[in-house]
Design an enzyme around this catalytic site. Structure first.
Site, PDB file in Angstrom:
ATOM      1  N   LYS A 127       7.922  -9.196   5.131  1.00 26.82           N
ATOM      2  CA  LYS A 127       8.134 -10.517   5.746  1.00 26.82           C
ATOM      3  C   LYS A 127       9.607 -10.771   5.999  1.00 26.82           C
ATOM      4  CE  LYS A 127       4.878 -12.529   2.536  1.00 26.82           C
ATOM      5  NZ  LYS A 127       5.417 -12.310   1.194  1.00 26.82           N
ATOM      6  N   LYS A 145      16.340  -4.980  -3.277  1.00 24.88           N
ATOM      7  CA  LYS A 145      16.535  -6.352  -2.768  1.00 24.88           C
ATOM      8  C   LYS A 145      17.958  -6.844  -2.984  1.00 24.88           C
ATOM      9  CE  LYS A 145      11.935  -8.088  -2.257  1.00 24.88           C
ATOM     10  NZ  LYS A 145      10.962  -9.139  -2.402  1.00 24.88           N
ATOM     11  N   LYS A 169       8.984  -0.180   4.245  1.00 22.20           N
ATOM     12  CA  LYS A 169       7.673  -0.847   4.271  1.00 22.20           C
ATOM     13  C   LYS A 169       7.705  -2.071   5.193  1.00 22.20           C
ATOM     14  CE  LYS A 169       7.769  -4.251   0.620  1.00 22.20           C
ATOM     15  NZ  LYS A 169       6.926  -5.167  -0.052  1.00 22.20           N
TER      16      LYS A 169
HETATM   17  N1  AQP Z   1       3.957  -3.031   3.642  1.00 20.54           N
HETATM   18  C1  AQP Z   1       3.024  -3.219   2.716  1.00 20.54           C
HETATM   19  N2  AQP Z   1       1.996  -2.346   2.594  1.00 20.54           N
HETATM   20  C2  AQP Z   1       1.023  -2.537   1.650  1.00 20.54           C
HETATM   21  N3  AQP Z   1       1.024  -3.584   0.791  1.00 20.54           N
HETATM   22  C3  AQP Z   1       2.030  -4.476   0.875  1.00 20.54           C
HETATM   23  N4  AQP Z   1       2.326  -5.596   0.191  1.00 20.54           N
HETATM   24  C4  AQP Z   1       3.470  -6.143   0.671  1.00 20.54           C
HETATM   25  N5  AQP Z   1       3.947  -5.392   1.688  1.00 20.54           N
HETATM   26  C5  AQP Z   1       3.077  -4.344   1.831  1.00 20.54           C
HETATM   27  C6  AQP Z   1       1.502  -6.135  -0.890  1.00 20.54           C
HETATM   28  O1  AQP Z   1       1.165  -7.477  -0.554  1.00 20.54           O
HETATM   29  C7  AQP Z   1       1.061  -8.237  -1.767  1.00 20.54           C
HETATM   30  C8  AQP Z   1       1.840  -9.512  -1.610  1.00 20.54           C
HETATM   31  O2  AQP Z   1       3.220  -9.189  -1.468  1.00 20.54           O
HETATM   32  P1  AQP Z   1       4.308 -10.323  -1.617  1.00 20.54           P
HETATM   33  O3  AQP Z   1       4.340 -11.116  -0.394  1.00 20.54           O
HETATM   34  O4  AQP Z   1       4.055 -11.081  -2.844  1.00 20.54           O
HETATM   35  O5  AQP Z   1       5.658  -9.583  -1.862  1.00 20.54           O
HETATM   36  P2  AQP Z   1       6.326  -8.336  -1.232  1.00 20.54           P
HETATM   37  O6  AQP Z   1       5.692  -7.091  -1.736  1.00 20.54           O
HETATM   38  O7  AQP Z   1       7.792  -8.469  -1.517  1.00 20.54           O
HETATM   39  O8  AQP Z   1       6.004  -8.493   0.304  1.00 20.54           O
HETATM   40  P3  AQP Z   1       6.975  -8.578   1.507  1.00 20.54           P
HETATM   41  O9  AQP Z   1       6.210  -8.770   2.737  1.00 20.54           O
HETATM   42  O10 AQP Z   1       7.920  -7.420   1.503  1.00 20.54           O
HETATM   43  O11 AQP Z   1       7.755  -9.925   1.227  1.00 20.54           O
HETATM   44  P4  AQP Z   1       9.290 -10.205   1.148  1.00 20.54           P
HETATM   45  O12 AQP Z   1       9.849  -9.660   2.422  1.00 20.54           O
HETATM   46  O13 AQP Z   1       9.357 -11.687   1.048  1.00 20.54           O
HETATM   47  O14 AQP Z   1       9.810  -9.518  -0.059  1.00 20.54           O
HETATM   48  C9  AQP Z   1       1.572  -7.354  -2.905  1.00 20.54           C
HETATM   49  O15 AQP Z   1       0.476  -6.843  -3.623  1.00 20.54           O
HETATM   50  C10 AQP Z   1       2.292  -6.245  -2.195  1.00 20.54           C
HETATM   51  O16 AQP Z   1       2.235  -5.042  -2.927  1.00 20.54           O
END
Ligand code: AQP
Length: 334
Positions: A201, A114, A198
């Site tokens: 968002k 990040k 992956k």
């Molecule tokens: N691509 C993914 N595949 C499987 N699981 C996923 N999770 C996130 N992306 C995937 C799981 O969703 C839960 C919530 O995630 P989060 O929103 O708290 O944070 P994150 O992992 O950082 O998700 P994003 O979408 O990538 O958000 P941003 O872009 O804001 O950082 C967690 O259990 C995560 O493992």
């Protein structure tokens, strides 16, 4: 001693929830509430480790609760609330900042991903994010944590912190060792544009993900544009492993139809990817659009969403305060 099972997990209010969040985590949250006591949190303090526009953050918190409800979380079975409303998260995070080691944090790959090459400019919060995650879990003495594979390393750190706290303060078994619950095949749903990243968002292109609020037309368009492969669908997994985008589409199809990967390959081998894409769009529309409609409906009643958060906060706070009292005592804080 029989450990009382307790589930804790969180989702960041950083925008539209997507298929990765749903298949990798939230679907599991819903299944678990039938078996165990569950606490699910909108982790707004995690979200602000990267700048969020204040008004947008408030909207995103409500939208995340709406998504929790629309996917089937029941506020009468599970505790649903937002992290910043229970101050114990921040207090325990500070105590754990003093237990956790810099060397441990330096190994966290998510910070490296990040922060990228701008490490010096990243917030201190982003760096110590995993200590706050440990506090979220340990504040409730949670025993099980449903997450996607990207959170595995953070969860291992939470276990290390729990273990060190128990050793430092001579209180064996005070914090249970939280166990990750990571789904087998969908722990990492990949971007529709790049099968090595992956689904996320914060990825710039909306074509990289299926959002829970996407319409049927948007789903069809995104799946049509998704990267796949120019060859026909093979009959075995080994051949697919070198084609991450194609494997990702097959994997999503297999999960949603509840058919094994082998069965899907049997059905599809020799066909063009356009065949898979048509079928995948159909099943995604069936699974995702009712959730999206419900999210939009729930967002029309923000007072109700606020009440859900308030009730959840009251319940979470009782458990948190009880545990914090003992934690302060162990540490020697009066
Ligand atoms: N691509 C993914 N595949 C499987 N699981 C996923 N999770 C996130 N992306 C995937 C799981 O969703 C839960 C919530 O995630 P989060 O929103 O708290 O944070 P994150 O992992 O950082 O998700 P994003 O979408 O990538 O958000 P941003 O872009 O804001 O950082 C967690 O259990 C995560 O493992």
């Amino acid at each position: 001693m029989i450990k009382k099972k307790l589930v804790f997990s969180g989702v960041q209010p950083t925008g539209n929830l997507h298929l990765g969040n749903y298949l990798g985590a939230i679907k599991n949250f819903v299944a678990l509430q039938k078996e165990m006591k569950c606490i699910y949190c909108v982790v707004d303090l995690h979200a602000i480790t990267v700048f969020q526009k204040p008004h947008q953050l408030q909207e995103n918190v409500l939208e995340t609760v709406a998504s929790f409800l629309a996917t089937g979380l029941d506020p009468n079975k599970s505790i649903l609330f937002n992290q910043s409303s229970v101050s114990g998260h921040a207090e325990l995070a500070w105590i754990l900042n003093c237990v956790s080691r810099i060397g441990w944090l330096n190994r966290m790959t998510q910070f490296k991903d990040k922060a990228g090459s701008e490490k010096e400019k990243a917030s201190v919060g982003l760096y110590i994010y995993p200590n706050l995650m440990a506090a979220d879990i340990l504040l409730y003495k949670a025993t099980h944590v449903p997450v996607g594979a990207d959170q595995k390393q953070h969860l291992e750190l939470s276990r290390d912190i729990a273990q060190k706290f128990n050793n430092d303060f001579n209180c064996k078994n005070f914090f249970p060792m939280p166990e990750p619950l990571i789904p087998k095949n969908v722990s990492r749903i990949m971007s529709l544009r790049d099968g090595t990243k992956k689904m996320s968002k914060s990825e710039d292109s909306d074509y990289s993900r299926i959002n829970l609020k996407d319409s049927a037309d948007e789903i069809i368009k995104k799946i049509k544009k998704a990267k796949s492969d120019s060859e026909q669908i093979p009959d075995n997994l080994k051949s697919l492993e070198k084609k991450p985008e194609a494997l990702n589409l097959i994997n999503i199809y297999s999960e949603i139809t509840k058919n094994s990967l082998d069965k899907v390959l049997n059905e599809m081998s020799g066909k063009e990817y356009s065949f898979l894409k048509t079928k995948l769009s159909e099943v995604l529309i069936n699974e995702v659009t009712p959730i999206g409609k419900e999210i939009k409906k729930l967002l029309g009643d923000k007072v109700y969403l606020g009440q859900i958060l308030k009730k959840g906060r009251e319940k979470a706070n009782i458990i948190a305060e009880e545990n914090l009292k003992n934690i302060r005592e162990k540490v020697g804080l009066i």
